[in-house]
Design a protein around this motif. Structure first.
Motif, PDB file in Angstrom:
ATOM      1  N   LEU A 195      34.125  48.159  52.195  1.00 50.98           N
ATOM      2  CA  LEU A 195      34.455  47.236  51.110  1.00 50.98           C
ATOM      3  C   LEU A 195      35.138  46.005  51.688  1.00 50.98           C
ATOM      4  O   LEU A 195      35.932  46.098  52.625  1.00 50.98           O
ATOM      5  CB  LEU A 195      35.386  47.896  50.088  1.00 50.98           C
ATOM      6  CG  LEU A 195      34.838  49.116  49.342  1.00 50.98           C
ATOM      7  CD1 LEU A 195      35.921  49.719  48.468  1.00 50.98           C
ATOM      8  CD2 LEU A 195      33.621  48.738  48.496  1.00 50.98           C
ATOM      9  N   GLU A 196      34.835  44.850  51.111  1.00 53.44           N
ATOM     10  CA  GLU A 196      35.468  43.608  51.554  1.00 53.44           C
ATOM     11  C   GLU A 196      36.896  43.561  51.041  1.00 53.44           C
ATOM     12  O   GLU A 196      37.147  43.727  49.853  1.00 53.44           O
ATOM     13  CB  GLU A 196      34.686  42.400  51.032  1.00 53.44           C
ATOM     14  CG  GLU A 196      35.297  41.076  51.459  1.00 53.44           C
ATOM     15  CD  GLU A 196      34.574  39.877  50.866  1.00 53.44           C
ATOM     16  OE1 GLU A 196      35.115  38.752  50.955  1.00 53.44           O
ATOM     17  OE2 GLU A 196      33.469  40.076  50.301  1.00 53.44           O
ATOM     18  N   VAL A 197      37.855  43.344  51.949  1.00 54.63           N
ATOM     19  CA  VAL A 197      39.283  43.311  51.598  1.00 54.63           C
ATOM     20  C   VAL A 197      39.792  41.891  51.777  1.00 54.63           C
ATOM     21  O   VAL A 197      39.678  41.314  52.857  1.00 54.63           O
ATOM     22  CB  VAL A 197      40.096  44.286  52.474  1.00 54.63           C
ATOM     23  CG1 VAL A 197      41.574  44.212  52.105  1.00 54.63           C
ATOM     24  CG2 VAL A 197      39.568  45.700  52.330  1.00 54.63           C
ATOM     25  N   VAL A 198      40.357  41.327  50.709  1.00 52.42           N
ATOM     26  CA  VAL A 198      40.963  40.000  50.799  1.00 52.42           C
ATOM     27  C   VAL A 198      42.313  40.136  51.500  1.00 52.42           C
ATOM     28  O   VAL A 198      43.145  40.952  51.089  1.00 52.42           O
ATOM     29  CB  VAL A 198      41.154  39.395  49.388  1.00 52.42           C
ATOM     30  CG1 VAL A 198      41.874  38.044  49.482  1.00 52.42           C
ATOM     31  CG2 VAL A 198      39.814  39.234  48.692  1.00 52.42           C
ATOM     32  N   PRO A 199      42.579  39.382  52.548  1.00 49.68           N
ATOM     33  CA  PRO A 199      43.870  39.507  53.265  1.00 49.68           C
ATOM     34  C   PRO A 199      45.055  39.270  52.329  1.00 49.68           C
ATOM     35  O   PRO A 199      44.997  38.422  51.434  1.00 49.68           O
ATOM     36  CB  PRO A 199      43.778  38.420  54.343  1.00 49.68           C
ATOM     37  CG  PRO A 199      42.310  38.183  54.517  1.00 49.68           C
ATOM     38  CD  PRO A 199      41.685  38.396  53.185  1.00 49.68           C
ATOM     39  N   ARG A 200      46.096  40.034  52.569  1.00 51.43           N
ATOM     40  CA  ARG A 200      47.283  39.914  51.722  1.00 51.43           C
ATOM     41  C   ARG A 200      48.142  38.731  52.141  1.00 51.43           C
ATOM     42  O   ARG A 200      48.078  38.258  53.273  1.00 51.43           O
ATOM     43  CB  ARG A 200      48.114  41.199  51.784  1.00 51.43           C
ATOM     44  CG  ARG A 200      47.362  42.434  51.310  1.00 51.43           C
ATOM     45  CD  ARG A 200      48.243  43.652  51.412  1.00 51.43           C
ATOM     46  NE  ARG A 200      47.528  44.876  51.043  1.00 51.43           N
ATOM     47  CZ  ARG A 200      48.066  46.086  51.049  1.00 51.43           C
ATOM     48  NH1 ARG A 200      49.331  46.237  51.430  1.00 51.43           N
ATOM     49  NH2 ARG A 200      47.354  47.131  50.683  1.00 51.43           N
ATOM     50  N   ARG A 201      48.957  38.287  51.195  1.00 49.65           N
ATOM     51  CA  ARG A 201      49.893  37.193  51.449  1.00 49.65           C
ATOM     52  C   ARG A 201      51.213  37.782  51.920  1.00 49.65           C
ATOM     53  O   ARG A 201      51.775  38.668  51.294  1.00 49.65           O
ATOM     54  CB  ARG A 201      50.105  36.388  50.163  1.00 49.65           C
ATOM     55  CG  ARG A 201      51.035  35.195  50.314  1.00 49.65           C
ATOM     56  CD  ARG A 201      50.985  34.359  49.035  1.00 49.65           C
ATOM     57  NE  ARG A 201      51.375  35.170  47.886  1.00 49.65           N
ATOM     58  CZ  ARG A 201      52.622  35.252  47.425  1.00 49.65           C
ATOM     59  NH1 ARG A 201      53.594  34.585  48.043  1.00 49.65           N
ATOM     60  NH2 ARG A 201      52.906  35.982  46.379  1.00 49.65           N
ATOM     61  N   ARG A 202      51.729  37.305  53.057  1.00 47.46           N
ATOM     62  CA  ARG A 202      52.980  37.801  53.614  1.00 47.46           C
ATOM     63  C   ARG A 202      54.119  36.889  53.151  1.00 47.46           C
ATOM     64  O   ARG A 202      54.041  35.664  53.239  1.00 47.46           O
ATOM     65  CB  ARG A 202      52.923  37.842  55.146  1.00 47.46           C
ATOM     66  CG  ARG A 202      51.846  38.779  55.672  1.00 47.46           C
ATOM     67  CD  ARG A 202      51.881  38.851  57.192  1.00 47.46           C
ATOM     68  NE  ARG A 202      53.102  39.459  57.689  1.00 47.46           N
ATOM     69  CZ  ARG A 202      53.295  40.774  57.788  1.00 47.46           C
ATOM     70  NH1 ARG A 202      52.335  41.601  57.426  1.00 47.46           N
ATOM     71  NH2 ARG A 202      54.432  41.253  58.266  1.00 47.46           N
ATOM     72  N   VAL A 203      55.168  37.533  52.616  1.00 49.46           N
ATOM     73  CA  VAL A 203      56.299  36.797  52.059  1.00 49.46           C
ATOM     74  C   VAL A 203      57.563  37.259  52.764  1.00 49.46           C
ATOM     75  O   VAL A 203      57.803  38.462  52.919  1.00 49.46           O
ATOM     76  CB  VAL A 203      56.427  37.037  50.534  1.00 49.46           C
ATOM     77  CG1 VAL A 203      57.594  36.239  49.959  1.00 49.46           C
ATOM     78  CG2 VAL A 203      55.127  36.671  49.829  1.00 49.46           C
ATOM     79  N   CYS A 204      58.377  36.311  53.198  1.00 52.98           N
ATOM     80  CA  CYS A 204      59.662  36.638  53.816  1.00 52.98           C
ATOM     81  C   CYS A 204      60.724  36.643  52.724  1.00 52.98           C
ATOM     82  O   CYS A 204      60.946  35.612  52.061  1.00 52.98           O
ATOM     83  CB  CYS A 204      60.001  35.612  54.901  1.00 52.98           C
ATOM     84  SG  CYS A 204      61.571  35.977  55.739  1.00 52.98           S
ATOM     85  N   TYR A 205      61.321  37.781  52.540  1.00 54.09           N
ATOM     86  CA  TYR A 205      62.339  37.902  51.496  1.00 54.09           C
ATOM     87  C   TYR A 205      63.552  38.618  52.066  1.00 54.09           C
ATOM     88  O   TYR A 205      63.484  39.777  52.473  1.00 54.09           O
ATOM     89  CB  TYR A 205      61.780  38.673  50.298  1.00 54.09           C
ATOM     90  CG  TYR A 205      62.774  38.868  49.179  1.00 54.09           C
ATOM     91  CD1 TYR A 205      63.227  37.787  48.435  1.00 54.09           C
ATOM     92  CD2 TYR A 205      63.264  40.141  48.888  1.00 54.09           C
ATOM     93  CE1 TYR A 205      64.131  37.949  47.419  1.00 54.09           C
ATOM     94  CE2 TYR A 205      64.179  40.313  47.859  1.00 54.09           C
ATOM     95  CZ  TYR A 205      64.612  39.214  47.130  1.00 54.09           C
ATOM     96  OH  TYR A 205      65.508  39.384  46.112  1.00 54.09           O
ATOM     97  N   ARG A 206      64.677  37.884  52.141  1.00 51.72           N
ATOM     98  CA  ARG A 206      65.947  38.418  52.628  1.00 51.72           C
ATOM     99  C   ARG A 206      65.808  39.064  54.010  1.00 51.72           C
ATOM    100  O   ARG A 206      66.232  40.187  54.234  1.00 51.72           O
ATOM    101  CB  ARG A 206      66.526  39.413  51.632  1.00 51.72           C
ATOM    102  CG  ARG A 206      66.944  38.751  50.320  1.00 51.72           C
ATOM    103  CD  ARG A 206      67.742  39.679  49.449  1.00 51.72           C
ATOM    104  NE  ARG A 206      68.236  38.959  48.285  1.00 51.72           N
ATOM    105  CZ  ARG A 206      69.028  39.503  47.355  1.00 51.72           C
ATOM    106  NH1 ARG A 206      69.393  40.764  47.475  1.00 51.72           N
ATOM    107  NH2 ARG A 206      69.435  38.806  46.329  1.00 51.72           N
ATOM    108  N   GLY A 207      65.133  38.359  54.868  1.00 50.75           N
ATOM    109  CA  GLY A 207      65.041  38.792  56.256  1.00 50.75           C
ATOM    110  C   GLY A 207      63.975  39.824  56.542  1.00 50.75           C
ATOM    111  O   GLY A 207      63.860  40.274  57.677  1.00 50.75           O
ATOM    112  N   THR A 208      63.202  40.231  55.536  1.00 52.08           N
ATOM    113  CA  THR A 208      62.140  41.219  55.751  1.00 52.08           C
ATOM    114  C   THR A 208      60.808  40.639  55.308  1.00 52.08           C
ATOM    115  O   THR A 208      60.744  39.779  54.427  1.00 52.08           O
ATOM    116  CB  THR A 208      62.427  42.509  54.965  1.00 52.08           C
ATOM    117  OG1 THR A 208      62.469  42.214  53.569  1.00 52.08           O
ATOM    118  CG2 THR A 208      63.742  43.125  55.396  1.00 52.08           C
ATOM    119  N   GLN A 209      59.750  41.123  55.935  1.00 54.19           N
ATOM    120  CA  GLN A 209      58.396  40.691  55.608  1.00 54.19           C
ATOM    121  C   GLN A 209      57.792  41.619  54.555  1.00 54.19           C
ATOM    122  O   GLN A 209      57.758  42.831  54.737  1.00 54.19           O
ATOM    123  CB  GLN A 209      57.517  40.682  56.870  1.00 54.19           C
ATOM    124  CG  GLN A 209      57.903  39.633  57.893  1.00 54.19           C
ATOM    125  CD  GLN A 209      57.620  38.221  57.405  1.00 54.19           C
ATOM    126  OE1 GLN A 209      56.650  37.987  56.686  1.00 54.19           O
ATOM    127  NE2 GLN A 209      58.491  37.286  57.797  1.00 54.19           N
TER     128      GLN A 209
END
Length: 831
Positions: free
Chosen positions: A56-70
């Motif tokens: 299945l084709e998987v759309v890459p996820r968006r990485r968010v930096c929140y309070r020092g963690t990814q």
């Protein structure tokens, strides 16, 4: 643009196979040539789910930096740019990381649908907003991530992914849902067989209601008026008489013979409300209905038969239970009753005619006692005296009028008698006036003989019209009086309802309102105790101490009565008194329900504590004990010659494990002392800097803690308890602060309080989760850590509050969490 469809896979609990079913559907769509992408699917490390993702084709996820963690989130913009025909979005109730376009994932799904993309998603029953409190009562866990029911109900397809509780627990035991180290805790808490069975039933019932809604929409769209017997529904029309219980019991017996059969009691009230049941009678009827397993519904209509049939068809009823008529056979033949008309118009609805003790007993007419005896006596006197006086006046003025005027004048007397004394005196006045009209004004005079047939007909017509007009006037007067009384009672009940709803179950306020509206000197709520002793639950004014001392009494329940003194409330107005009794019963039941809920919460907390203790014994105690056992066994083994370094390492392992055991047992004992109220506190004037430095010095990693305190700052505290508080809070900060980052301790002094601030540079805690920090046996997100059972901060709060202080949290500027300990400052001595 046409809005995209929504397909929801609904489950009763995690692990039933919702994500697997969604991916299986995606493979079928791809095989048919449909453009399908995976917008977001969470595998939770399950190998079977990861295998299903292949192909299945998987759309890459968006990485968010929140309070020092990814953190990883669904990339909504990328999915919209890809514009597939179908998008797979897992975990519909998920809360997005702050800074995302939408706060909730279901809002992302709505955006995809608005763009014309079909969405396939998953959700558990406990995440539906309307069921949040129900699932909390079942599992003892409140779900913080919810999705509005309207979103799921708007789905074009809802498919239940079902699995028996036993099979789900087997999957759990095999490690197919959670990691092996979490299985024991999960099976003893959320995944108990009783919890899973209740959640499964909740999911099935919720989905069955949605199926019913779909069926009703289809019937409305195609204008299908006939009943479809997809589910047995029984409607029981009740009038509130003694035969109503017999009819409802028969309905309950019929419903018990089939699984899923519902029965509904129906009470029809007229628009004018004058013949309706009193509030206490309606409440009693509702209690009887619920006790037998049914539900009571009320409708307002002038034609009871039509209302019953319309309600039955609207509810898609398959059976109607009608009581045998209480009217005699003659009256039934002359004018069909409600039961006969319901039977005639039932159509394809089955009718059960149930006999009872009051069938064919007839109805006895009785005059409404709306007038006092004084008024009725005055009416009889007026019926005899007024026609005689008026006749004398008419004879004295006989030259200026004729028979028509004399007839109309006497008719006025008849109408006036009806207004004064009611119907019976008015009939007497009509007969008396007719006789006087014959004797004094119809030739030949002073005899009952009537010469002209026309005069005889006129006198007869006068009597008939007089009686008819008297009947109309009396009925109108009684209806007017009843309407005024009903409105006055309704206004009083409105005031009562408003006061009760805003009184927060204040019995004293309720009794004060009763005294004011019922003009009583005092009121008491009494409960019969052992030996016949009356317990006064609440009292206002000169409230009676027993029912025998009261002027008016109403029953609240089998043991409780509402007693009033000094009131002249007539018996016809007891409905208002009964309404007060009903409100008192509601208040009592509400307080009992709150007490039961508090007891349930206490039992749930006890059970959670017991479960956590077992988990601590099985994991947190077992690990250091095992390490000590292995190290000691190794040292005592005669087969191995250990070097000095190896012996030192083993002894260090023993020492570290013993320290962990000591700290763990100390926290458990401290928490038990806090819970049982046996904690002893000795407040002394101590140096804050000295206590803090001693506590930090004993911690592993204490060199990362920077202490900026004035040596002259003193506080009122128990030195031992304050040492434990600082140590526990700093130990927590060290766990979550990245290596290389420091922890700052400083203080601020006011005349009465001293604030000790412990600021870390960790990831911080979201505002909605901060109340969990100090809960016993609780870690953020309920994710087990490597050490401890989540008691450190709970003990710190308990010790701080025992010393008269408080401990709160706030966000550290630049990221992290700051604990603020507010302690008492020593009293400054006067110079």
């Amino acid at each position: 643009m046409e809005r995209g469809n929504l397909r929801v896979y609904l489950g009763a609990a995690p692990g039933v196979g919702k994500t697997f079913a969604m991916l299986d559907e995606a493979h079928r769509r791809v095989a048919r040539g449909t453009d399908v992408v995976v917008a977001y699917v969470e595998t939770h490390g399950r190998s079977g789910t990861e295998r299903e993702l292949k192909g299945l084709e998987v759309v890459p996820r968006r990485r968010v930096c929140y309070r020092g963690t990814q953190q990883e989130e669904m990339d909504l913009a990328a999915v919209l740019a890809r514009n597939p025909a179908v998008a797979l979005v897992d975990e519909l109730a998920h809360t997005n990381v702050p800074g995302s376009g939408f706060a909730k994932r279901w809002q992302d799904v709505e955006a995809l649908r608005d763009a014309g993309i079909e969405v396939i998603t998953t959700v558990n029953i406990q995440h539906l907003a309307s069921l949040n409190d129900v699932t909390e009562a079942i599992t003892g866990v409140r779900q913080r991530e919810t999705v509005p029911d309207a979103v799921v109900r708007s789905a074009d397809q809802i498919e239940l992914v079902d699995m028996s509780p036993q099979a789900l627990r087997r999957r759990m035991a095999h490690g197919n849902i959670y990691a092996p180290d979490k299985v024991d805790a999960a099976q003893s808490q959320f995944f108990r067989e009783g919890n899973l069975t209740a959640l499964r039933e909740l999911a099935l019932l919720w989905l069955a209601d949605r199926v019913d809604e779909g069926l009703e929409r289809y019937r409305d769209q195609h204008r299908i008026a006939s009943s479809w017997p997809t589910r047995e529904r029984i409607v029981v029309p009740v009038a509130g008489g003694p035969e109503s219980v017999t009819l409802m019991r028969r309905a309950a017996r019929i419903a018990s013979r089939g699984s899923g059969t519902q029965w509904l009691a129906l009470y029809v009230s007229r628009h004018d409300g004058l013949t309706a049941l009193a509030p206490d009678q309606l409440a009693q009827l509702r209690d009887q209905t619920e006790e037998l397993g049914g539900t009571l519904h009320t409708v307002v209509a002038d034609d009871p038969a039509e209302a019953i049939l319309a309600f039955a068809r609207g509810e898609n009823a398959t059976q109607l239970i009608v009581g045998a008529s209480r009217r005699g056979r003659g009256s039934t033949l002359l004018r069909p009753g409600v039961g006969e008309r319901v039977i005639a118009g039932a159509g394809d609805i089955d009718i059960h005619i149930v006999t009872h003790d009051y069938a064919r007993a007839g109805t006895r007419w009785r005059a409404a006692e709306s007038l006092s005896s004084h008024r009725r006596r005055l009416g009889f006197v007026f019926a005899v005296v007024a026609p005689a006086i008026l006749s004398a006046l008419l004879i004295w003025t006989a030259d200026v009028h004729g028979l028509p005027t004399e007839s109309m004048a006497l008719m006025v007397v008849v109408v006036a008698t009806a207004l004064i004394g009611g119907l019976v005196p008015a009939v007497v006045a009509a007969l008396t006036s007719g006789v006087l009209l014959n004797l004094l004004f119809t030739p030949p005079l002073h005899t009952l003989t009537i010469r002209e047939p026309e005069n005889a007909f006129a006198i007869l017509l006068f009597v008939v019209v007089g009686i008819a007009v008297s009947t109309v006037v009396d009925t109108a007067a009684r209806r007017t009086t009843q309407a005024a009384q009903a409105r006055a009672e309704a206004d009083a009940l409105t005031v009562l309802s408003h006061s009760v709803l805003n009184a927060d179950d204040d019995l004293d306020g309720l009794l004060a309102s009763a005294c004011e509206l019922l003009n009583a000197r005092g009121a008491s709520l009494l409960r019969a105790g052992s030996g016949g002793v009356q317990e006064v639950l609440a009292s206002h004014g000169a409230g009676p101490g027993s029912p025998e001392q009261a002027d008016l009494v109403a029953t609240v329940d089998s043991r409780t009565t509402l007693a009033l003194s000094g009131t002249n409330l007539p018996a016809s107005d007891r409905g208002l008194l009964n309404a007060y009794a009903a409100y008192a019963r509601v208040m009592d039941e509400r307080r009992a329900a709150r007490a039961a809920e508090a007891e349930r919460r206490q039992l749930a907390e006890t059970d959670r504590t017991r479960t956590a203790l077992l988990a601590a014994v099985s994991h947190d105690l077992r690990s250091p004990l095992a390490a000590v056992k292995v190290a000691v066994s190794s040292l005592r083994s005669p087969d191995i010659v250990w070097s000095q370094q190896d012996e030192a390492d083993l002894l260090e392992t023993i020492e570290e494990s013993t320290d962990k055991l000591t700290a763990l047992v100390a926290n458990l004992l401290d928490m038990s002392r806090i819970s049982t109220g046996t904690l002893r506190v000795s407040l002394l004037r101590v140096s804050l800097a000295s206590v803090v430095r001693n506590a930090v010095r004993s911690l592993e990693g204490g060199d990362r803690i920077e202490v900026d305190l004035d040596d002259e700052t003193d506080v009122m505290a128990d030195p031992g308890l304050l040492d434990r508080v600082v140590a526990n809070v700093c130990e927590n900060a060290l766990k979550y602060t990245p290596r290389g980052a420091s922890i700052m301790l400083d203080c601020a002094v006011t005349p009465h309080r001293t604030l000790l601030r412990i600021a870390d540079g960790g990831p911080g805690v979201q505002d909605r989760d901060r109340h969990l920090l100090f809960a016993p046996f609780q870690r953020l997100g309920d994710v087990p850590g490597p050490d401890g059972v989540g008691l450190g901060l709970a003990v710190a709060r308990g010790f701080t509050e025992a010393m008269g202080g408080t401990i709160t949290t706030e966000e550290t500027p630049g990221g992290g969490l700051t604990f603020v300990l507010e302690l008492q400052s020593p009293v400054q001595e006067a110079p």
